[in-house]
Design an enzyme around this catalytic site. Sequence first.
Site, short mmCIF file in Angstrom:
data_model
loop_
_atom_site.label_atom_id
_atom_site.label_comp_id
_atom_site.label_asym_id
_atom_site.label_seq_id
_atom_site.Cartn_x
_atom_site.Cartn_y
_atom_site.Cartn_z
N LYS A 112 25.68 39.62 35.91
CA LYS A 112 26.00 38.52 36.84
C LYS A 112 24.86 37.55 37.01
CE LYS A 112 29.74 40.37 39.64
NZ LYS A 112 30.23 40.55 41.00
N LYS A 195 35.32 42.42 29.54
CA LYS A 195 36.41 42.87 30.42
C LYS A 195 37.13 41.67 31.04
CE LYS A 195 33.79 43.36 34.62
NZ LYS A 195 33.19 44.05 35.69
N LYS A 198 37.52 37.93 37.00
CA LYS A 198 37.90 36.80 37.85
C LYS A 198 37.10 35.55 37.51
CE LYS A 198 38.85 39.61 41.95
NZ LYS A 198 38.17 40.25 43.08
P1 AMP Z 1 36.42 43.16 41.83
O1 AMP Z 1 37.33 42.15 41.28
O2 AMP Z 1 35.11 43.17 41.11
O3 AMP Z 1 36.28 43.14 43.30
O4 AMP Z 1 37.09 44.57 41.48
C1 AMP Z 1 38.05 45.21 42.30
C2 AMP Z 1 38.52 46.48 41.63
O5 AMP Z 1 39.18 46.18 40.40
C3 AMP Z 1 37.40 47.47 41.28
O6 AMP Z 1 37.85 48.80 41.51
C4 AMP Z 1 37.18 47.24 39.82
O7 AMP Z 1 36.65 48.37 39.15
C5 AMP Z 1 38.59 46.92 39.33
N1 AMP Z 1 38.55 46.06 38.14
C6 AMP Z 1 38.00 44.83 38.03
N2 AMP Z 1 38.15 44.34 36.78
C7 AMP Z 1 38.82 45.29 36.07
C8 AMP Z 1 39.29 45.38 34.72
N3 AMP Z 1 39.08 44.38 33.85
N4 AMP Z 1 39.95 46.49 34.34
C9 AMP Z 1 40.16 47.51 35.22
N5 AMP Z 1 39.73 47.50 36.51
C10 AMP Z 1 39.07 46.40 36.94
#
Ligand code: AMP
Length: 333
Positions: A112, A195, A198
């Site tokens: 990041k 991956k 967002k």
């Molecule tokens: P975040 O968007 O970083 O707040 O992630 C929220 C949840 O979504 C966390 O448990 C992450 O591990 C999961 N997550 C985010 N991106 C992915 C992805 N590409 N594949 C699977 N899980 C994800």
Amino acid sequence: MKRIFSGVQPTGNLHLGNYLGAIRNWVRLQDDFDDCLFCVVDMHAITVWQDPDHLRANTLETASAMMAAGVDASRNVIFNQSQVAGHAELAWIFNCVARLGWLERMTQFKEKAGKDKERASVGLYAYPNLMAADILLYKGTHVPVGEDQKQHLELARDIAAKFNHDYGQETFPIVEPMILGTGTRIMSLKNGASKMSKSDPSDLSRINMTDDAGSIIRKIRKAVTDPDGLPSEEVGLEGRPEAANLVGIFAALAGRDIADVLSQFGGQGFGTFKQVLGELAVDKLSPIQDEMRRLMADQTYVGQVLTDGAVQAGAIAGPVIEEVKDRVGFFRS
Ligand code: AMP
Ligand code: TRP
């Protein structure tokens, strides 16, 4: 006692990876655990710049998505982090427990912060300490997340162990990561090596929870694939990251295993497969999206859920924060 804690950042563009890797598992776990807290982590969100009005709107949107996916506000605590002061208080104490060397190893900070890490916020660096505080403020024991959060949860275990060692055994439980199912690491539709995220500047790289049916089908049709067709079950997906990702998404959405999907589509080109996958995704996501729209039109209700949740969360956190302050030696009368 078992207690689930998990969180998601209100940074917009909630996507299929968030759903398959995290939120969908929360929906299942709420039946097995009677004590679950699900948090919209707005304090984590501001470790990188967020427009204040967008942050407020995204907080409500994220809570709406959780509920629309089936997280039940009457059985679980749904709240936003900044409404419970204990997160910040415990995070400060953990800033003094965690070692610089531990944080230096965190790969998410490196990703990041990018090349110019001198310009990253101090909060982005200390992010994992706040995450440990989120969980341990409630003495959470089980944490369902996607694969990318594994390293942060190992750090939370180290922090709990060091706190227990320094200030009193068994203050905190050692948390168990729950990285469940076939959708724990959904990749970008444009690049099988990164991956789904967002913050990817290309909207074609992800399926947003707010995408309409046409966009979902188009994005899957345009997903990058290699020139070969789908491999048979025997050949497998080794060395085929883009194909593996699409097959993985199919399996996760359909609740089938990879081998089973390959036995149906192996040997065929991607054309038909992408068409069927697009329709499957629309089929699974559209009821959630309808409910999400309905909830987002009722911001007063969603806001009330978060505020009521914060009161419930605060009631659990209060005695823990007092215990911690006593152990650390903070005077209070
Ligand atoms: P975040 O968007 O970083 O707040 O992630 C929220 C949840 O979504 C966390 O448990 C992450 O591990 C999961 N997550 C985010 N991106 C992915 C992805 N590409 N594949 C699977 N899980 C994800
Ligand atoms: N760091 C997590 C993510 O980006 C979100 C998060 C914050 C979290 N606090 C948490 C997840 C506590 C689980 C438990 O995905």
